[in-house]
Design an enzyme around this catalytic site. Structure first.
Site, PDB file in Angstrom:
ATOM      1  N   LYS A 216       6.171   2.777  -2.112  1.00 12.91           N
ATOM      2  CA  LYS A 216       5.874   3.022  -0.699  1.00 12.91           C
ATOM      3  C   LYS A 216       5.742   1.702   0.075  1.00 12.91           C
ATOM      4  O   LYS A 216       6.287   1.543   1.180  1.00 12.91           O
ATOM      5  CB  LYS A 216       4.587   3.849  -0.587  1.00 12.91           C
ATOM      6  CG  LYS A 216       4.050   4.026   0.816  1.00 12.91           C
ATOM      7  CD  LYS A 216       5.057   4.733   1.706  1.00 12.91           C
ATOM      8  CE  LYS A 216       4.706   4.562   3.164  1.00 12.91           C
ATOM      9  NZ  LYS A 216       3.976   5.635   3.727  1.00 12.91           N
ATOM     10  N   CYS A 270       1.609   1.745   9.906  1.00 11.68           N
ATOM     11  CA  CYS A 270       2.290   1.683   8.604  1.00 11.68           C
ATOM     12  C   CYS A 270       3.031   0.368   8.432  1.00 11.68           C
ATOM     13  O   CYS A 270       2.641  -0.476   7.648  1.00 11.68           O
ATOM     14  CB  CYS A 270       3.275   2.846   8.484  1.00 11.68           C
ATOM     15  SG  CYS A 270       2.546   4.423   8.919  1.00 11.68           S
TER      16      CYS A 270
HETATM   17  N1  SAJ Z   1      11.145  -0.564  15.306  1.00 15.20           N
HETATM   18  C1  SAJ Z   1      11.941  -1.537  15.906  1.00 15.20           C
HETATM   19  N2  SAJ Z   1      13.277  -1.534  15.632  1.00 15.20           N
HETATM   20  C2  SAJ Z   1      13.858  -0.609  14.818  1.00 15.20           C
HETATM   21  C3  SAJ Z   1      13.052   0.356  14.197  1.00 15.20           C
HETATM   22  C4  SAJ Z   1      11.688   0.359  14.460  1.00 15.20           C
HETATM   23  O1  SAJ Z   1      11.453  -2.387  16.658  1.00 15.20           O
HETATM   24  O2  SAJ Z   1      15.099  -0.669  14.663  1.00 15.20           O
HETATM   25  C5  SAJ Z   1       9.692  -0.548  15.558  1.00 15.20           C
HETATM   26  C6  SAJ Z   1       9.213   0.719  16.227  1.00 15.20           C
HETATM   27  O3  SAJ Z   1       9.373   0.653  17.611  1.00 15.20           O
HETATM   28  C7  SAJ Z   1       7.754   0.746  15.807  1.00 15.20           C
HETATM   29  C8  SAJ Z   1       7.797   0.154  14.414  1.00 15.20           C
HETATM   30  O4  SAJ Z   1       9.019  -0.563  14.317  1.00 15.20           O
HETATM   31  O5  SAJ Z   1       6.969  -0.086  16.641  1.00 15.20           O
HETATM   32  C9  SAJ Z   1       7.725   1.164  13.289  1.00 15.20           C
HETATM   33  O6  SAJ Z   1       8.531   2.279  13.589  1.00 15.20           O
HETATM   34  P1  SAJ Z   1       9.417   3.025  12.485  1.00 15.20           P
HETATM   35  O7  SAJ Z   1      10.119   4.128  13.154  1.00 15.20           O
HETATM   36  O8  SAJ Z   1      10.257   2.038  11.766  1.00 15.20           O
HETATM   37  O9  SAJ Z   1       8.383   3.499  11.414  1.00 15.20           O
HETATM   38  P2  SAJ Z   1       7.014   4.355  11.448  1.00 15.20           P
HETATM   39  O10 SAJ Z   1       5.890   3.392  11.389  1.00 15.20           O
HETATM   40  O11 SAJ Z   1       6.993   5.370  12.508  1.00 15.20           O
HETATM   41  O12 SAJ Z   1       7.166   5.137  10.055  1.00 15.20           O
HETATM   42  C10 SAJ Z   1       7.371   4.391   8.870  1.00 15.20           C
HETATM   43  C11 SAJ Z   1       8.538   5.053   8.087  1.00 15.20           C
HETATM   44  N3  SAJ Z   1       8.962   4.161   7.024  1.00 15.20           N
HETATM   45  C12 SAJ Z   1      10.262   3.801   6.868  1.00 15.20           C
HETATM   46  O13 SAJ Z   1      11.140   4.189   7.613  1.00 15.20           O
HETATM   47  C13 SAJ Z   1      10.586   2.926   5.708  1.00 15.20           C
HETATM   48  C14 SAJ Z   1       8.088   6.389   7.536  1.00 15.20           C
HETATM   49  O14 SAJ Z   1       9.084   6.942   6.690  1.00 15.20           O
HETATM   50  C15 SAJ Z   1       6.774   6.236   6.750  1.00 15.20           C
HETATM   51  O15 SAJ Z   1       6.320   7.473   6.246  1.00 15.20           O
HETATM   52  C16 SAJ Z   1       5.738   5.685   7.706  1.00 15.20           C
HETATM   53  O16 SAJ Z   1       6.164   4.393   8.134  1.00 15.20           O
HETATM   54  C17 SAJ Z   1       4.400   5.609   6.994  1.00 15.20           C
HETATM   55  O17 SAJ Z   1       3.549   6.482   7.247  1.00 15.20           O
HETATM   56  O18 SAJ Z   1       4.220   4.732   6.144  1.00 15.20           O
END
Ligand code: SAJ
Length: 426
Positions: A216, A270
């Site tokens: 994870k 996360c």
């Molecule tokens: N973000 C960017 N650019 C991107 C993707 C995301 O700037 O291309 C930013 C988002 O705006 C946000 C942050 O990153 O601020 C995190 O967003 P996210 O959509 O990447 O992830 P979370 O935090 O919503 O969810 C993540 C997920 N993990 C992965 O995709 C590896 C989810 O599957 C997990 O279950 C979750 O963390 C968790 O609970 O750990």
């Protein structure tokens, strides 16, 4: 022995949807939470968080009598712990994980544990946390045996099955995603697979607890590193006068390249937190992971500097204007699109920084909340998109919420002083 009653400890973004999944498969579900407001809201068949489809499912589960929330632990056949695992505030340059919520959950359920029960830790945790949880349970219940001493013959089985669902898509992903099942013994894993199979359509892949914990952390650290790369590119491109969005689109035409999107920083509870769980255990080895955290954490500050430059440009172009005349409009405060979660949001951090230097009006357009966080309440006002004058002031896009994706909005912003941190206008 089958699982008739399932207790979910922690009724937040993960615990509540998980509880509802078991309830939808006609398990008797007891949700346990320390938050009386959350408990009361759920028992009315309502929800205290925003997540698509969840409201209908909770309403059905409660009215059909399969889900009930309480603040006091009750006996069950399986306990799923889905409590927060933040890091300790002020724990130095490398934040240390805070396992106090897991310990509190262990203390709460220990008195009602019985032979044959299964305890699952779903909270994202540093390596070793599941063994620690089992240790706390064993201390409280010397009359029962646990896998660290009795292996597959233990009275109570313990496993780590990290949640991996994406906020905004939780209901679908809970069912469809593969699950990593890390039992402390073979029997623990078998029992955990049996439990999850009642609603998970994805594969339940078995490993040990430590590997499951690390899996994870690895997933979220990988994403953090990839976003840091995109964020670093955006800063480089700004300096070299290159459109980063065009650049990434071009590079992504390569069959083996898939660069993520730059943004105002990385938020949420996360991705911005979990990599530290690796760094704090192995600070000398986790060099890329640590640097990615630093790059992403520094991005909001860079955005604030860009806003200051935009403000100076605006005043230079409008010499009759004073700083207190200039409206700054911030679009989006949530940590990402189409959710209401402001936790660890870089947009909130940016709004706070703007409120500390700007003496003119500051408006936040955040369609998913009705109240601003305390840190912003004094100097920032919450506005509807329809109340914003797009022909004046400075416009900062921080989150790509669906409400900002209309052609009408995009067209209206073209001639204004705009900083688009999400590439929404491209
Ligand atoms: N973000 C960017 N650019 C991107 C993707 C995301 O700037 O291309 C930013 C988002 O705006 C946000 C942050 O990153 O601020 C995190 O967003 P996210 O959509 O990447 O992830 P979370 O935090 O919503 O969810 C993540 C997920 N993990 C992965 O995709 C590896 C989810 O599957 C997990 O279950 C979750 O963390 C968790 O609970 O750990």
């Amino acid at each position: 022995m089958s699982f008739e009653t399932v207790s979910v400890v922690g009724l937040g973004y993960i615990g509540l949807p998980t509880a509802v999944m078991f309830a939808s498969r006609k398990k008797r579900v007891i949700g346990l939470d320390v938050n009386q407001h959350a408990v009361d809201t759920i028992n009315r068949g309502e929800i205290h968080i925003v997540e698509p489809e969840l409201d209908i499912l909770v309403h059905a589960a409660v009215t059909e009598g399969f889900l009930r929330a309480t603040t006091v632990a009750e006996a069950a056949d399986a306990f799923l712990i889905a409590v927060p695992t933040p890091f300790k505030k002020d724990s130095g340059a490398i934040p240390e994980p805070d396992l106090s919520y897991i310990q509190a959950a262990a203390t709460a359920i220990a008195p009602v544990l019985k032979r044959g029960d299964l305890v699952i830790l779903e909270s994202t945790s540093p390596v070793g946390a599941t063994e620690q949880l089992a240790g706390w349970l064993a201390e409280s219940r010397p009359d029962l045996s646990f896998p660290q001493s009795a292996g597959s013959n233990a009275d109570v089985n313990v496993a780590h099955c990290p949640e991996r669902v994406l906020p905004g898509h939780v209901v679908r992903e809970l069912v469809e995603n593969d699950r990593v099942i890390g039992g402390m013994s073979t029997k623990c894993s078998e029992r955990a697979v049996e439990l999850y199979k009642c609603f998970v359509k994805g594969e339940c892949v078995v490993t040990n607890a430590r590997t499951a914990e690390m899996a994870k952390l690895t997933e979220n650290s990988c994403r953090d590193v990839e976003i840091a790369f995109a964020n670093e590119l955006s800063i480089i491109c700004d300096k070299l006068d290159i459109d980063v969005w065009e650049l990434i689109a071009l590079a992504n035409r390569h069959p083996r390249i898939n660069i993520l999107k730059p943004g105002p920083g990385v938020g949420g509870h996360c991705i911005a937190v979990d990599p530290w769980f690796i760094v704090s255990k192995t600070p000398d080895e986790a060099r890329v992971i640590k640097t990615a955290r630093a790059v992403n954490d520094a991005k909001p500050e860079w955005v604030v500097e860009k806003i200051k430059t935009l403000l100076t440009d605006c005043l230079l172009k409008n010499p009759t204007m004073h700083m207190h005349d200039v409206e700054i409009v911030l679009y989006g405060l949530a940590f990402k699109a189409d959710i209401d979660d402001l936790r660890e949001s870089p947009s909130v951090e940016i709004a706070k920084a703007v409120s500390e230097f700007h003496i003119g009006p500051i408006y936040a357009v955040e369609p998913n909340v009705t109240v601003l966080p305390k840190t912003l309440a004094k100097n920032v006002s919450l506005r509807d998109l329809s109340d914003i004058n797009l022909n004046r002031g400075i416009h900062i896009i921080l989150v790509d919420h669906k409400q900002f994706k209309t052609m009408e909005f995009k067209r209206s912003l073209v001639n204004a002083f705009v900083l688009d941190t999400r590439g929404l206008l491209k």
